[in-house]
Structure formats: C-alpha cells, structure tokens
Design a protein around this motif. Structure first.
Motif, PDB file in Angstrom:
ATOM      1  N   ASP A   1      24.053 -53.375 -25.447  1.00 25.71           N
ATOM      2  CA  ASP A   1      24.144 -52.582 -26.672  1.00 25.71           C
ATOM      3  C   ASP A   1      23.169 -51.409 -26.676  1.00 25.71           C
ATOM      4  O   ASP A   1      23.174 -50.612 -27.607  1.00 25.71           O
ATOM      5  CB  ASP A   1      23.962 -53.461 -27.908  1.00 25.71           C
ATOM      6  CG  ASP A   1      22.601 -54.110 -28.003  1.00 25.71           C
ATOM      7  OD1 ASP A   1      21.885 -54.205 -26.992  1.00 25.71           O
ATOM      8  OD2 ASP A   1      22.253 -54.540 -29.120  1.00 25.71           O
ATOM      9  N   ARG A   2      22.383 -51.268 -25.629  1.00 26.26           N
ATOM     10  CA  ARG A   2      21.461 -50.141 -25.501  1.00 26.26           C
ATOM     11  C   ARG A   2      21.918 -49.144 -24.434  1.00 26.26           C
ATOM     12  O   ARG A   2      21.208 -48.202 -24.110  1.00 26.26           O
ATOM     13  CB  ARG A   2      20.055 -50.650 -25.221  1.00 26.26           C
ATOM     14  CG  ARG A   2      19.602 -51.548 -26.400  1.00 26.26           C
ATOM     15  CD  ARG A   2      18.169 -51.870 -26.477  1.00 26.26           C
ATOM     16  NE  ARG A   2      17.258 -50.769 -26.370  1.00 26.26           N
ATOM     17  CZ  ARG A   2      16.758 -50.066 -27.390  1.00 26.26           C
ATOM     18  NH1 ARG A   2      17.153 -50.329 -28.617  1.00 26.26           N
ATOM     19  NH2 ARG A   2      15.881 -49.119 -27.192  1.00 26.26           N
ATOM     20  N   VAL A   3      23.114 -49.366 -23.877  1.00 26.96           N
ATOM     21  CA  VAL A   3      23.657 -48.439 -22.880  1.00 26.96           C
ATOM     22  C   VAL A   3      24.016 -47.132 -23.578  1.00 26.96           C
ATOM     23  O   VAL A   3      24.713 -47.113 -24.594  1.00 26.96           O
ATOM     24  CB  VAL A   3      24.888 -49.031 -22.160  1.00 26.96           C
ATOM     25  CG1 VAL A   3      25.582 -47.980 -21.305  1.00 26.96           C
ATOM     26  CG2 VAL A   3      24.466 -50.216 -21.301  1.00 26.96           C
ATOM     27  N   LEU A   4      23.516 -46.028 -23.012  1.00 34.50           N
ATOM     28  CA  LEU A   4      23.756 -44.700 -23.565  1.00 34.50           C
ATOM     29  C   LEU A   4      24.883 -43.973 -22.849  1.00 34.50           C
ATOM     30  O   LEU A   4      25.609 -43.194 -23.450  1.00 34.50           O
ATOM     31  CB  LEU A   4      22.478 -43.862 -23.471  1.00 34.50           C
ATOM     32  CG  LEU A   4      21.249 -44.467 -24.148  1.00 34.50           C
ATOM     33  CD1 LEU A   4      20.016 -43.673 -23.794  1.00 34.50           C
ATOM     34  CD2 LEU A   4      21.461 -44.547 -25.645  1.00 34.50           C
ATOM     35  N   HIS A   5      24.986 -44.205 -21.549  1.00 32.32           N
ATOM     36  CA  HIS A   5      25.989 -43.518 -20.737  1.00 32.32           C
ATOM     37  C   HIS A   5      26.451 -44.429 -19.614  1.00 32.32           C
ATOM     38  O   HIS A   5      25.643 -45.130 -19.011  1.00 32.32           O
ATOM     39  CB  HIS A   5      25.418 -42.225 -20.150  1.00 32.32           C
ATOM     40  CG  HIS A   5      26.439 -41.444 -19.391  1.00 32.32           C
ATOM     41  ND1 HIS A   5      26.692 -41.650 -18.056  1.00 32.32           N
ATOM     42  CD2 HIS A   5      27.294 -40.465 -19.788  1.00 32.32           C
ATOM     43  CE1 HIS A   5      27.653 -40.834 -17.655  1.00 32.32           C
ATOM     44  NE2 HIS A   5      28.037 -40.102 -18.698  1.00 32.32           N
ATOM     45  N   LEU A   6      27.731 -44.417 -19.347  1.00 31.83           N
ATOM     46  CA  LEU A   6      28.325 -45.232 -18.287  1.00 31.83           C
ATOM     47  C   LEU A   6      29.240 -44.340 -17.462  1.00 31.83           C
ATOM     48  O   LEU A   6      30.038 -43.577 -18.027  1.00 31.83           O
ATOM     49  CB  LEU A   6      29.138 -46.359 -18.925  1.00 31.83           C
ATOM     50  CG  LEU A   6      29.657 -47.473 -18.048  1.00 31.83           C
ATOM     51  CD1 LEU A   6      28.506 -48.350 -17.579  1.00 31.83           C
ATOM     52  CD2 LEU A   6      30.658 -48.312 -18.816  1.00 31.83           C
ATOM     53  N   THR A   7      29.093 -44.384 -16.152  1.00 34.59           N
ATOM     54  CA  THR A   7      30.021 -43.701 -15.258  1.00 34.59           C
ATOM     55  C   THR A   7      30.806 -44.776 -14.525  1.00 34.59           C
ATOM     56  O   THR A   7      30.221 -45.690 -13.944  1.00 34.59           O
ATOM     57  CB  THR A   7      29.288 -42.792 -14.253  1.00 34.59           C
ATOM     58  OG1 THR A   7      28.488 -41.855 -14.975  1.00 34.59           O
ATOM     59  CG2 THR A   7      30.284 -42.035 -13.384  1.00 34.59           C
ATOM     60  N   ILE A   8      32.114 -44.667 -14.568  1.00 36.52           N
ATOM     61  CA  ILE A   8      33.009 -45.649 -13.956  1.00 36.52           C
ATOM     62  C   ILE A   8      33.696 -44.973 -12.775  1.00 36.52           C
ATOM     63  O   ILE A   8      34.321 -43.920 -12.940  1.00 36.52           O
ATOM     64  CB  ILE A   8      34.080 -46.116 -14.970  1.00 36.52           C
ATOM     65  CG1 ILE A   8      33.428 -46.615 -16.257  1.00 36.52           C
ATOM     66  CG2 ILE A   8      34.988 -47.162 -14.349  1.00 36.52           C
ATOM     67  CD1 ILE A   8      34.106 -46.129 -17.488  1.00 36.52           C
TER      68      ILE A   8
END
Length: 86
Positions: free
Chosen positions: A29-36
């Motif tokens: 819940d503290r993830v700001l950005h995700l690259t998939i």
C-alpha cells in the motif's frame, strides 16, 4: 521464479514483491510507481486481474512495457517498483 501461465507468474511475481517490500520496511500500500514488463501485451488483462488482488484504490502510477524477452526463458512478466518506507 514460476514459469507457469501468466496468471501464476503474475501471482508469484507480485507475492515476491510484497515480501521484498516488507523486508525493506515498506508494503504494497506504499507503492508509488510500478513498471510491468510483459513479453506479450495480450497478457495485460490477465495481469490486471491478479494486480487488483494485491493493490487497492488509489492505484499506484504504473506503466506496462512490451519486451521481446526477459532474463530467463519462459518468463512472461517482471516488475519493478518504487515505494515509500516507514
């Protein structure tokens, strides 16, 4: 590393991310950005189904990138994330 179908690979990948974040003193819940990174952009819908079990609104900013291959033959998904700590 799980080399099954995209749903299984997505589940294992996001579970590994969760564990890594917790070890680092953060959380999903503290993830700001995700690259998939996906070897087949047609897998994006299946990834999104799994993604919604790990994240909630407001969704982290994210980008999906189509790639020709990943580090291990048979890998279909990989993620990188930036998260707040504390």
């Amino acid at each position: 590393l799980e080399l099954g179908d995209i749903a299984l690979q997505s589940e294992c990948t996001l579970q590994a991310l969760k564990v890594a974040l917790e070890h680092a003193g953060s959380s999903m819940d503290r993830v700001l950005h995700l690259t998939i990174y996906l070897t087949d952009m047609a897998d994006r819908a299946a990834f999104n189904e799994v993604y919604q079990r790990f994240f909630a609104k407001p969704w982290p900013v994210r980008a999906a990138v189509g790639v020709a291959s990943l580090a291990v033959e048979g890998m279909r998904v990989e993620v990188t994330a930036m998260a707040a700590k504390g």
